[in-house]
Design an enzyme around this catalytic site. Structure first.
Site, PDB file in Angstrom:
ATOM      1  N   PHE A   2      48.927 104.709  56.323  1.00 39.21           N
ATOM      2  CA  PHE A   2      49.753 104.241  57.438  1.00 39.21           C
ATOM      3  C   PHE A   2      48.880 103.527  58.482  1.00 39.21           C
ATOM      4  O   PHE A   2      49.168 102.416  58.912  1.00 39.21           O
ATOM      5  CB  PHE A   2      50.474 105.447  58.044  1.00 39.21           C
ATOM      6  CG  PHE A   2      51.374 105.118  59.195  1.00 39.21           C
ATOM      7  CD1 PHE A   2      52.584 104.479  58.986  1.00 39.21           C
ATOM      8  CD2 PHE A   2      51.009 105.451  60.498  1.00 39.21           C
ATOM      9  CE1 PHE A   2      53.425 104.187  60.052  1.00 39.21           C
ATOM     10  CE2 PHE A   2      51.834 105.154  61.564  1.00 39.21           C
ATOM     11  CZ  PHE A   2      53.050 104.520  61.348  1.00 39.21           C
ATOM     12  N   PHE A  43      45.959 102.287  57.967  1.00 41.97           N
ATOM     13  CA  PHE A  43      45.387 101.091  57.342  1.00 41.97           C
ATOM     14  C   PHE A  43      46.391  99.938  57.427  1.00 41.97           C
ATOM     15  O   PHE A  43      46.052  98.814  57.789  1.00 41.97           O
ATOM     16  CB  PHE A  43      45.031 101.390  55.881  1.00 41.97           C
ATOM     17  CG  PHE A  43      44.420 100.206  55.180  1.00 41.97           C
ATOM     18  CD1 PHE A  43      45.209  99.314  54.478  1.00 41.97           C
ATOM     19  CD2 PHE A  43      43.062  99.974  55.233  1.00 41.97           C
ATOM     20  CE1 PHE A  43      44.660  98.207  53.844  1.00 41.97           C
ATOM     21  CE2 PHE A  43      42.491  98.869  54.610  1.00 41.97           C
ATOM     22  CZ  PHE A  43      43.300  97.991  53.904  1.00 41.97           C
ATOM     23  N   ASP A  44      47.657 100.272  57.122  1.00 39.50           N
ATOM     24  CA  ASP A  44      48.679  99.224  57.166  1.00 39.50           C
ATOM     25  C   ASP A  44      48.838  98.655  58.575  1.00 39.50           C
ATOM     26  O   ASP A  44      49.118  97.474  58.749  1.00 39.50           O
ATOM     27  CB  ASP A  44      50.025  99.782  56.679  1.00 39.50           C
ATOM     28  CG  ASP A  44      50.021  99.928  55.163  1.00 39.50           C
ATOM     29  OD1 ASP A  44      50.879 100.637  54.635  1.00 39.50           O
ATOM     30  OD2 ASP A  44      49.140  99.326  54.527  1.00 39.50           O
ATOM     31  N   SER A  96      50.219  94.581  43.801  1.00 33.93           N
ATOM     32  CA  SER A  96      50.564  95.763  44.600  1.00 33.93           C
ATOM     33  C   SER A  96      51.981  95.560  45.124  1.00 33.93           C
ATOM     34  O   SER A  96      52.633  94.571  44.796  1.00 33.93           O
ATOM     35  CB  SER A  96      49.564  95.949  45.725  1.00 33.93           C
ATOM     36  OG  SER A  96      49.643  94.852  46.581  1.00 33.93           O
ATOM     37  N   LEU A  97      52.457  96.498  45.911  1.00 39.20           N
ATOM     38  CA  LEU A  97      53.830  96.393  46.392  1.00 39.20           C
ATOM     39  C   LEU A  97      53.834  96.250  47.901  1.00 39.20           C
ATOM     40  O   LEU A  97      52.978  96.817  48.579  1.00 39.20           O
ATOM     41  CB  LEU A  97      54.607  97.658  46.039  1.00 39.20           C
ATOM     42  CG  LEU A  97      54.923  97.886  44.562  1.00 39.20           C
ATOM     43  CD1 LEU A  97      55.537  99.263  44.377  1.00 39.20           C
ATOM     44  CD2 LEU A  97      55.880  96.816  44.065  1.00 39.20           C
ATOM     45  N   ASP A 144      51.575 109.528  44.030  1.00 34.57           N
ATOM     46  CA  ASP A 144      50.370 109.258  44.812  1.00 34.57           C
ATOM     47  C   ASP A 144      49.138 109.529  43.962  1.00 34.57           C
ATOM     48  O   ASP A 144      48.585 110.624  43.959  1.00 34.57           O
ATOM     49  CB  ASP A 144      50.383 110.146  46.060  1.00 34.57           C
ATOM     50  CG  ASP A 144      49.419 109.623  47.105  1.00 34.57           C
ATOM     51  OD1 ASP A 144      48.893 108.516  46.908  1.00 34.57           O
ATOM     52  OD2 ASP A 144      49.199 110.311  48.104  1.00 34.57           O
ATOM     53  N   ARG A 157      43.229  99.043  38.079  1.00 35.49           N
ATOM     54  CA  ARG A 157      43.757  97.823  38.686  1.00 35.49           C
ATOM     55  C   ARG A 157      42.633  96.854  39.057  1.00 35.49           C
ATOM     56  O   ARG A 157      42.799  95.647  38.957  1.00 35.49           O
ATOM     57  CB  ARG A 157      44.585  98.155  39.924  1.00 35.49           C
ATOM     58  CG  ARG A 157      45.252  96.908  40.432  1.00 35.49           C
ATOM     59  CD  ARG A 157      46.259  97.189  41.486  1.00 35.49           C
ATOM     60  NE  ARG A 157      45.615  97.445  42.755  1.00 35.49           N
ATOM     61  CZ  ARG A 157      46.257  97.572  43.891  1.00 35.49           C
ATOM     62  NH1 ARG A 157      47.564  97.513  43.903  1.00 35.49           N
ATOM     63  NH2 ARG A 157      45.610  97.782  45.002  1.00 35.49           N
ATOM     64  N   LYS A 196      63.208  98.874  42.585  1.00 33.57           N
ATOM     65  CA  LYS A 196      62.974  97.717  41.706  1.00 33.57           C
ATOM     66  C   LYS A 196      64.304  97.105  41.289  1.00 33.57           C
ATOM     67  O   LYS A 196      65.261  97.837  41.012  1.00 33.57           O
ATOM     68  CB  LYS A 196      62.250  98.171  40.420  1.00 33.57           C
ATOM     69  CG  LYS A 196      60.971  98.924  40.676  1.00 33.57           C
ATOM     70  CD  LYS A 196      60.372  99.479  39.387  1.00 33.57           C
ATOM     71  CE  LYS A 196      59.122 100.290  39.710  1.00 33.57           C
ATOM     72  NZ  LYS A 196      58.546 100.948  38.538  1.00 33.57           N
ATOM     73  N   LYS A 251      57.820 103.923  52.188  1.00 39.38           N
ATOM     74  CA  LYS A 251      56.912 105.069  52.370  1.00 39.38           C
ATOM     75  C   LYS A 251      57.516 106.049  53.356  1.00 39.38           C
ATOM     76  O   LYS A 251      57.943 105.645  54.450  1.00 39.38           O
ATOM     77  CB  LYS A 251      55.576 104.581  52.915  1.00 39.38           C
ATOM     78  CG  LYS A 251      54.854 103.661  51.953  1.00 39.38           C
ATOM     79  CD  LYS A 251      53.691 104.380  51.330  1.00 39.38           C
ATOM     80  CE  LYS A 251      52.502 103.467  51.262  1.00 39.38           C
ATOM     81  NZ  LYS A 251      51.251 104.086  51.268  1.00 39.38           N
TER      82      LYS A 251
END
Ligand code: IVH
Length: 668
Positions: free
Chosen positions: A35, A37-38, A83-84, A117, A136, A288, A312
């Site tokens: 969180f 980081f975002d 990534s998403l 996770d 990845r 999705k 999230k």
């Protein structure tokens, strides 16, 4: 914000983000939550949107994070591993639905799955066999960790179901179940090994280990969530996953098809609480678009697909006041800041303390004493401070500063390159390091001295009866019996326990000394290699490093320990008290089953490639050689072994073993 200020801030953010990416992907030691980081990444994105001239090709906004390491062969992904996009509120999910509807011209069916996770993995099957498992990486190329992934039992090595295509790729998330994680950490703690911060870190660290036998001993599992290939069984994601399940892949039972964004929101609120009872960690929901054709129409951005989004869940939070900060010094000198808080209820327990991890964390938060702070319970067991309410800060508040000197002994603290922690290098004379080392010495895993626990050691220290472990053996009955809380009986017990410990196995004594980097396994190896302490004291770094699993870091630490006259004096006094430091450790953990053997691999094999077999040989302590000679112990022979090697082997009388026989040899 003007251009100059924006440029400066963008530079700061890029530096911070790069540092956190490295900690997260390479060191597996994040110091901030996803969180947080975002928030940093979003701030940078906003600046770059406002001032497009500041965008650089290497900005972290331009790429997905990278977990590439140097130890593994790299492999290209046939389909990029994207990534998403993350969202934290329902409005963003509704906006996503709007964007999708605009492109498609209708409201499509969605599939909702939990967001596991762990760490993502891409498995490729050819002719029904698992041929590669790749991380990845940077999204285009990843690390080939096939040997490690083959140890996970729920991943089929062969797919023989009639409907399955012969070649396909399937992607999923490797994780460690909560219960197994706790048991594993408890075991590590008991062995004096560092605990993992959370199951995700443990899984990420494990799949990058170089010894597949250690990987096999860790409780990894995997959920598969995406099937890719040229001839898939169905035209939609849901049916493809169900097909994969019928072929033997592990997919989650928690998967719903939703005919509108309204139904998606229902799934989000249903699982917000229910997920907490699951035996594995989830941090959100992945939404999705179900139809593959619609997915194609929507396409991807450089970083993420436009047909999927991650929602999230916010971690549970509470607000309280920061009262003070303790800077705790551990047995090995690490200094950990711990916040003392006004007690507050969070997720059912009263919280009084929160971890601040290290100085970076304090700087990021910009903490002041008396701040109103938001605390959060995430994956970690100890809650942490995630935010400060600046509006409530008073003018005279004092900033929290990480000390430059050890709060216990005043020695300047050290921070090694690439490490997040500061530590006090004065491990010989810094009081809490000494008491914690003495506590370690008497602990169950070390010398297991009856009657002596943490409290008694602190009591003896406070009364100046001990200053190091040797002093324990010179205590007299009357000194102990006269202490408050101890009496005649306890004094006798303690002396009997000490007496008994004189004859404990040699490797346990080495472990008990508390030499940095010498855990139980290393102590066994050293005891097996040097049958008495004098031999170890005079051993060179090279001699130590000739033992299995002893590298320069350990040998330097052992040599540093014995180069200090105070330590030599402790050992002399322990010996004078009757403690022997000799004997051979049972070398169980020290040497692999192929120790001392030179092995040649030739031909093609069923389960492993030649390169993988060579890694297995090295992991089991053997040496792999390219050509057959008098030194060759045996040959692992595949189906089409070269005729010249076969002739040479016959001439020298060297044994050939099959792949199955070889695997049996290293089973341990
Ligand atoms: S689908 C094109 N489904 O989340 C992206 N990902 O932030 C396809 N993840 O790298 C990914 N659970 O490691 C998908 N049910 C799930 C997931 C999931 C966890 C992870 C995955 C991915 C990351 C994206």
């Amino acid at each position: 914000m003007n251009l100059a200020a924006a440029r400066k801030r963008a530079g700061e953010l890029r530096e911070m983000i790069a540092g956190h990416n490295h900690r997260y992907y390479i060191l597996n030691q994040p110091v901030i939550s996803d969180f947080e980081f975002d928030i940093l990444l979003n701030e940078l994105q906003t600046i770059e949107k406002t001032f497009p001239e500041l965008v650089t090709p290497d900005s972290p906004t331009m790429r997905v994070g990278s977990d590439l390491t140097e130890e593994f062969r790299q492999a290209e992904h046939q389909w990029p591993m994207l990534s998403l996009g993350n969202t934290y509120n329902e409005n963003d999910v509704t906006d996503f639905g709007e964007r999708v509807r605009k492109v498609l011209g209708y409201e499509p069916e969605y599939v909702c799955e939990l967001k596991y996770d762990g760490v993502s993995i891409s498995l490729t099957y050819e002719d029904g066999r698992l041929v590669s498992a790749v991380t990845r990486g940077d999204g285009t190329r990843g690390d080939d960790v096939t040997v490690n992934i083959r140890t996970i039992r729920s991943i089929p090595l062969r797919v023989t179901a009639p409907g399955a295509p012969s070649s396909f790729t399937i992607r999923g998330e490797i994780y460690i179940p909560r219960g197994d994680f706790e048991a594993m950490n408890a075991e590590r703690q008991a062995k004096g090994e560092p605990s993992f911060a959370n199951p995700r870190n443990a899984a990420a660290g494990t799949i990058k280990l170089l010894d597949p036998r250690v990987v096999a001993s860790r409780p990894l599992d995997c959920f598969l969530y995406n099937l890719l290939g040229d001839s898939l069984p169905a035209d939609n994601h849901y049916d493809n996953l169900m097909a994969a399940r019928s072929w033997g892949f592990r997919t989650s039972e928690i998967i719903d098809r939703c005919s509108s964004i309204g139904e998606v929101l229902g799934f989000l609120s249903l699982w917000e609480n229910q997920r907490k009872g699951l035996p594995y960690e989830t941090d959100g929901v992945v939404i999705k678009v179900n139809s593959l054709q619609a997915q194609q129409l929507l396409g991807n951005t450089a970083k993420s697909p436009r047909w999927a989004i991650a929602y999230k869940y916010a971690a549970e939070q509470a607000e309280t006041e920061l009262l003070s900060v303790d800077f705790q010094v551990g047995r090995t000198g690490n200094v950990t800041p711990v916040a003392n808080l006004r007690p507050v209820l969070l997720a059912g327990t009263t919280v009084k303390r929160a971890s601040l991890h290290n100085s970076d964390q304090i700087d990021i938060l910009g903490l002041y004493y008396g701040d109103r702070v938001i605390i959060e319970k995430g994956g970690e067991i100890i809650p942490k401070i995630v935010e400060v309410d600046m509006t409530q800060r008073t003018d005279d508040a004092v900033r929290v500063v990480f000390p430059h000197e050890c709060p216990e002994c005043g020695t300047p603290l050290v921070r090694n390159e690439g490490e997040a922690n500061h530590y006090c290098p004065n491990y010989l004379h810094c009081p809490p390091q000494i008491t914690r080392r003495i506590i370690h010495f008497v602990s169950r895993k070390a010398l297991d001295i009856e009657g002596l626990g943490e409290e008694t050691i602190e009591l003896l220290w406070a009364n100046s009866l001990i200053r190091n472990v040797a002093d324990l053996y010179y205590l007299r009955h009357e000194q102990l019996a006269s202490l408050e809380r101890l009496g005649n009986k306890s004094a006798s017990n303690i002396l009997a326990g000490l007496n008994k410990s004189l004859t404990a196995p040699y490797h346990r004594k080495l472990f008990a000394l508390g030499i940095r980097h010498v855990g139980e396994t290393v102590a066994r190896t050293l005891a097996a290699g040097f049958p008495n302490i004098d031999a170890l004291i005079s051993a060179s770094g090279e001699e130590m490093e000739s033992l299995p699993d002893i590298g320069p870091r350990i040998s330097a630490s052992v040599r540093e320990y014995f180069s200090d006259p105070d330590n030599i004096e402790i050992i002399r006094r322990l010996s004078a008290a009757g403690m022997t430091f000799e004997g051979k450790a049972p070398a169980v953990a020290a040497k692999g089953p192929l120790y001392g053997k030179t092995i040649v691999v030739s031909g093609s094999f069923e389960r492993f490639t030649r390169e993988e077999l060579k890694s297995l040989i090295e992991a089991a302590g053997g040496k792999s050689a390219g050509s057959v000679s008098g030194n060759t112990s045996f040959i692992v022979a595949g189906s089409d072994m070269g005729p010249s090697k076969r002739a040479k082997a016959a001439e020298l009388g060297i044994k050939l073993v099959t792949e199955a026989e070889f695997l049996e040899m290293i089973k341990e």
